[in-house]
Motif scaffolding. Structure first.
Motif, PDB file in Angstrom:
ATOM      1  N   PRO A 140      -3.350  -4.705 -19.766  1.00  0.00           N
ATOM      2  CA  PRO A 140      -2.919  -5.749 -18.820  1.00  0.00           C
ATOM      3  C   PRO A 140      -2.671  -7.055 -19.543  1.00  0.00           C
ATOM      4  N   PRO A 141      -1.755  -7.848 -19.016  1.00  0.00           N
ATOM      5  CA  PRO A 141      -1.485  -9.139 -19.680  1.00  0.00           C
ATOM      6  C   PRO A 141      -2.709 -10.046 -19.589  1.00  0.00           C
ATOM      7  N   ARG A 142      -2.924 -10.855 -20.616  1.00  0.00           N
ATOM      8  CA  ARG A 142      -4.047 -11.798 -20.654  1.00  0.00           C
ATOM      9  C   ARG A 142      -3.641 -13.091 -19.945  1.00  0.00           C
ATOM     10  N   SER A 143      -4.593 -13.670 -19.256  1.00  0.00           N
ATOM     11  CA  SER A 143      -4.305 -14.959 -18.638  1.00  0.00           C
ATOM     12  C   SER A 143      -4.697 -16.074 -19.595  1.00  0.00           C
ATOM     13  N   ALA A 144      -3.940 -17.110 -19.581  1.00  0.00           N
ATOM     14  CA  ALA A 144      -4.162 -18.218 -20.502  1.00  0.00           C
ATOM     15  C   ALA A 144      -5.189 -19.175 -20.033  1.00  0.00           C
TER      16      ALA A 144
END
Length: 94
Positions: A90-94
């Motif tokens: 899953p994409p990482r949140s910044a």
């Protein structure tokens, strides 16, 4: 385990066969198998360019190239697997 014979011995045996002596008799005289003589003769013909095959002198280079290909294929498989794992995460949140 296969016996290793010096090149001079092989040349002598091949010279006797080339002079017309039967392979079976030469093999019996020297205590080697007739198949060994046939293999030596085939390799001699390949080395001298009379038979299409891999010459003895190129075998080490060929073996090294095949080893390198195997290593590169393994590295490529690892990189493809890593790319698959990265695409699935899953994409990482910044």
């Amino acid at each position: 385990m296969a016996n290793s014979y010096p090149p001079e011995f092989r040349w002598k045996v091949l010279a006797l066969v080339a002079s017309g002596r039967p392979v079976v008799k030469v093999a019996a005289e020297f205590g080697i198998s007739d198949q060994t003589i046939y293999n030596w003769r085939r390799q001699h013909l390949a080395d001298s360019g009379q038979l299409p095959s891999v010459a003895s002198s190129t075998r080490p280079e060929l073996a090294a190239a095949l080893d390198q290909i195997t290593e590169l294929e393994a590295e490529l498989a690892n990189r493809r697997r890593a790319a698959q794992l990265l695409a699935m995460s899953p994409p990482r949140s910044a």
